[in-house]
Design an enzyme around this catalytic site. Structure first.
Site, PDB file in Angstrom:
ATOM      1  N   ASN A  77       0.828  -1.208   0.000  1.00 37.47           N
ATOM      2  CA  ASN A  77       0.000   0.000   0.000  1.00 37.47           C
ATOM      3  C   ASN A  77       0.853   1.244   0.000  1.00 37.47           C
ATOM      4  OD1 ASN A  77      -0.305   1.763   2.681  1.00 37.47           O
ATOM      5  ND2 ASN A  77       0.329  -0.316   3.233  1.00 37.47           N
ATOM      6  N   CYS A 139       6.195   3.329   9.296  1.00 38.04           N
ATOM      7  CA  CYS A 139       5.650   3.422   7.944  1.00 38.04           C
ATOM      8  C   CYS A 139       6.765   3.763   6.951  1.00 38.04           C
ATOM      9  CB  CYS A 139       4.553   4.490   7.924  1.00 38.04           C
ATOM     10  SG  CYS A 139       3.793   4.628   6.302  1.00 38.04           S
ATOM     11  N   CYS A 392       5.837 -31.823  -1.813  1.00 35.88           N
ATOM     12  CA  CYS A 392       4.797 -32.847  -1.963  1.00 35.88           C
ATOM     13  C   CYS A 392       3.410 -32.218  -1.825  1.00 35.88           C
ATOM     14  CB  CYS A 392       4.975 -33.927  -0.899  1.00 35.88           C
ATOM     15  SG  CYS A 392       3.700 -35.210  -0.991  1.00 35.88           S
TER      16      CYS A 392
END
Lengths: 433, 468
Positions: A77, A139, A392
């Site tokens: 974002n 941030c 797997c």
């Protein structure tokens, strides 16, 4: 009796350890109330800053990393902090607290690196009725260009200083939110502790460009043909967050510092893992943004059922339980030997284990049989690396089985059962005798 | 029950509304949307030494083509399919994937739900036909010219591969149209929008392939002429006569071969104009039986019954095909064989069956218990045989086995310079995909043969080829 999920984190009580992280879902009263109705234990209000409010882009602010079936794996974002007036946010916080006294609202806050700014805003938050503050020092985009967010969090001295500012101007518990965009999470964590932090929370988002549009040649999300880096989160970042949480939990410098864990938590299992590595509670954002608030129902129920099954009656009984088992590589037991075992009844003959081992590991899987192939582990070659089990597609088809006695067919060495790490190993020229 | 004499055949056209015809003969499995394809492609495990590849008669690298769908490389995906099977678009529709690639899919073993390989193959290949992007180029001109008998999947697959290898091909086709059973023999709702012809247009677009219509090669002389005139010959004949029931009255009105009716249906401009009975009896247990039953039912027949002399396990039509018929309202009765055709005024009105049971050594025997089913139309669908007569006198030159042409692993016949493939050769499974593989293998063998011929000529040797 069902296990008790109630939780006290840095002096803040909540009915369960599932808090919404500071992000778009906690931007306003409307959504926070919906979250509390859905059962979330608490919320960290989306980061408040000084007026005038910031201005967000008016185009795409998100980008996603999708799996082949379009399941969201990672999320990016470029949104900034709250773009609503401070007063509006504070009024709504007061209103929600009035109706939901048992649900903590911690307020995320980000202001410039000057004491006066913190001095101005923190009393207002306290007056609004918040249960604590979380310093957004993490941030990585936008705000960091204005010397806030990660610009502070990346410099331990600033972390310490800002934590001191906050502690000086509020009586509320101060949680310092750390950025992962650093070389060693311990430096800012220790700095926060020195500054008097009541807790740390991590991880904030990781600096990221989510992709490039190969037609327009612009990275995404593009704003008018250009893009700026954003912050990366979602299930893909969980391993990065786990190791950072564990580092803080097991360091003697930060031991006992409460940790609010976050980063890709989508299920109760994810949450339990963070908590066993030392997180006293957890925060969730991306999962709520992808699936809505209802997912907390299974987080609560799933954690409770697991606790009942394991005999835990309260969360403090398992918080940190895995921390003693996080050690340095040099302390790993090199005498311990595992071999892969393929359950032929579960095998669907896809051959993925074979080609992975053949091309990229130790050529330790044989194939035989006319028509239907039979894949088998060659113990003489198997180093126990686990690649086959990881590729797997069938759960429990390939398991790693420890050798308890006899000799390792690969090395011919006896299985001694004794502990021996690298510092003791005969092949280590610098071994400590 | 009404007296036998009072029965009158009720065969009519225009049984349904135009909308119903359109609906009944619309695409059985419409193409996946990009969204569906992406989700389905994600289910592929990209197996090593994938069992689906081994189960595909043309050996398409299925995990790779599916992975290319996943990455948005649809053109690369089409190339991956078509490089092994130039009839990839038709095979995506008509292959019995449930007994081939999809049966082998590891997800069948794991969860009983294979990756929808056929549907994904169509998703990858259809756009190439539509946008005409040419994925294969003609090889450098070799100066060699190969005669091909039959413009069905075997012949055209051979011709296309020969073109890629630089050789010219002239195809001799008895019918008015190319495509063989793709054009004349597949149920209409599997091949809507003229896909068979559109695919062949794409195949022929490579160049160097010339088709001569209405030219049956039906005699030893004709074949021998081809041998003399061309550098090599490939026989890609289909099967000829439908097998007879061996009952009296097979020439009655209303008794016919399923393949003939299917052919008419495929070529019909207006389905409403096709007369169809109210009550239909189909005798047989293969794909043709299911196709005729389903299609007559979709044309408006009210009671359609397939009667097969053995049980579902032995039936040639797969479970998927049987389900398709049964959910479409077709009744399947097992363990009975026809013993008598009942007529009124030279028209069939019913069939008498005797119940059967498995006898010793896999044989079947009648129980003596009988029942009748009313029928306005009776279709024979008990198989077709290769008419060795189509080779005429040459059949004593070209060795047969099991009534069909004997070929070796390279699809060489007993006669040097002549190859064969498709339904006319022994050991095949009467599948389009097998015919395509035969043509491809033969083309490479022919190419090696033509190169050897050149080398021999360069060495000044005589071409050792007694038959030519």
């Amino acid at each position: 009796m069902m296990a008790d999920l109630s939780c006290e984190f840095a002096g803040i009580r909540s009915p369960n350890p599932f808090w919404l992280a500071s992000a778009p879902p906690t931007d306003k009263a409307y959504t926070v109330v919906r979250a509390f109705e859905a059962g979330w234990g608490g919320a960290v209000w989306k980061t408040l800053g000084e007026d005038p409010p910031i201005v967000n882009v008016n185009g795409p602010r998100y980008g996603a990393m999708l799996g082949r079936d379009r399941e969201l794996i990672g999320f990016n974002n470029i949104e900034l902090i709250s773009d609503r007036p401070l007063e509006v946010n504070l009024e709504e916080i007061t209103a929600v607290k009035k109706d939901w006294p048992d649900r903590p609202i911690v307020v995320s806050v980000m202001v410039p690196c000057e004491e006066s700014a913190w001095q101005r805003i923190l009393p207002k938050i306290e007056a609004a009725g918040a249960d604590g503050v979380e310093l957004n020092l993490g941030c990585p985009h936008g705000m960091s260009e204005r010397d806030m967010g990660a610009a502070i969090g990346q410099v331990p001295e600033y972390v310490e200083m800002v934590t001191r500012f906050a502690k000086a101007h509020t009586r509320l518990p101060v949680i310092v939110k750390l950025t992962p965009n650093i070389t060693n999470i311990l430096y800012p964590a220790e700095a926060a502790r020195r500054g008097g932090a009541d807790a740390v929370s991590l991880i904030n988002t990781i600096s990221s460009l989510i992709g490039v549009d190969l037609d327009s040649m612009s990275p995404i999300p593009a704003i008018d043909g250009k893009a700026s880096h954003g912050g990366y989160c979602g299930p893909a970042v969980k391993p990065i967050a786990l190791t950072m949480v564990a580092d803080i939990a097991r360091s003697s410098e930060t031991a006992g510092l409460p940790i609010s864990g976050m980063g890709g938590i989508t299920t109760w299992r994810d949450a339990a893992e963070f908590m066993t590595l030392g997180a006293g509670n957890v925060q969730v954002c991306t999962a709520a943004m992808v699936y809505g608030f209802k997912i907390v129902e299974d987080m609560i129920d799933g954690l409770q059922n697991w606790m009942d099954e394991k005999g835990y009656t309260s969360i403090d009984q398992f918080v940190g339980a895995a921390v003693p088992n996080v050690i340095d590589w040099k302390d790993l037991n090199l005498n311990y030997v595992e071999k892969a075992v393929i359950d032929q009844d579960l095998c669907i003959k896809c051959g993925r284990c074979y080609i992975a081992c053949e091309d990229a590991a130790h050529q330790a899987i044989s194939v035989r049989g006319d028509g239907e192939p039979i894949y088998e582990v060659v113990d003489e070659e198997c180093v126990g690396c686990n690649l086959c089990a990881n590729v797997c597609p069938v759960e429990h088809c390939i398991t790693m089985v420890p050798l308890r006695d006899g000799t390792d067919p690969r090395t011919g060495d006896p299985i001694s059962g004794e502990y021996m790490n690298w510092s003791m190993h005969p092949k280590n020229p610098f071994r400590e005798v | 029950m009404m007296g036998r004499n009072s029965k009158t055949p009720e065969i009519e056209s225009n049984r349904l509304s135009p909308e119903a015809y359109a609906d009944n003969f619309s695409d059985l499995h419409p193409m996946l949307s990009a969204h569906q394809a992406s989700i389905e492609a994600a289910r592929c495990y990209y197996c090593y030494d994938a069992p689906c590849i081994k189960a595909c008669p043309t050996g398409i690298d299925i995990p790779s083509f599916i992975q290319k769908i996943s990455t948005g490389n649809r053109r690369g995906s089409a190339h991956k399919i078509l490089e092994e099977n130039i009839f990839g678009a038709m095979c995506a529709r008509v292959c019995p994937t449930e007994v081939l690639c999809e049966q082998a899919c590891v997800r069948t073993l794991g969860e009983n739900k294979p990756v929808a390989i056929g549907a994904l193959q169509r998703f990858a290949t259809d756009p190439v036909l539509d946008d005409g992007s040419r994925l294969f180029e003609r090889g450098p001109e070799s100066g060699k010219h190969v005669a091909i008998v039959g413009a069905g999947p075997a012949g055209l697959s051979c011709a296309h591969r020969l073109a890629m290898l630089g050789h010219r091909a002239t195809v001799f086709e008895a019918e008015d149209k190319q495509g063989g059973l793709n054009e004349y023999g597949i149920a209409a709702y599997k091949v809507v929008d003229d896909i068979a012809q559109r695919e062949i247009d794409y195949i022929l677009d490579i160049g160097g392939i010339d088709i001569r219509f209405r030219q049956a090669i039906a005699s030893a002389e004709a074949l021998s002429e081809l041998g003399k005139k061309y550098d090599a010959v490939f026989i890609g004949l289909g099967l000829g006569g439908a097998k007879a029931l061996g009952l009296e009255g097979e020439d009655l009105d209303g008794v016919m071969n399923a393949v003939d009716y299917i052919k008419d249906l495929r070529q019909a401009k207006d389905l409403a104009a096709l007369p169809v009975g109210r009550r239909i009896v189909v005798i047989g247990g293969g794909m043709t039986a299911v196709d005729i039953a389903s299609q007559t039912r979709r044309l408006g027949a009210e009671e359609v019954t397939i009667v097969y002399r053995r049980g579902p396990q032995e039936m040639g039509a797969s479970a998927v095909e049987r389900d398709l018929a049964q959910t479409g309202g077709v009744r399947i009765r097992y363990w009975a064989k026809p013993v008598r055709l009942i007529a009124s005024k030279a028209h069939v009105v019913a069939v008498e069956f005797e119940r059967t049971r498995g006898g010793r050594n896999g044989s079947i025997e009648g129980t003596g218990e009988k029942y009748e089913i009313d029928a306005d139309m009776v279709f024979r669908a008990i198989g077709q045989q290769f008419s060795a007569a189509s080779l005429d006198g040459s059949s004593d030159l070209i060795a047969l086995r099991g009534g069909r042409i004997k070929v070796d692993g390279e699809r060489r016949t007993s006669v040097a310079g002549i190859w064969a493939g498709g339904d006319c050769v022994d050991g095949g499974q009467d599948l389009t995909v097998v015919a395509v593989e035969d043509g491809k293998i033969a083309a490479h063998s022919i190419d090696r043969y033509l190169h050897r011929e050149d080398e021999s000529a360069d060495n000044g040797d005589q071409v050792m080829d007694g038959q030519r």
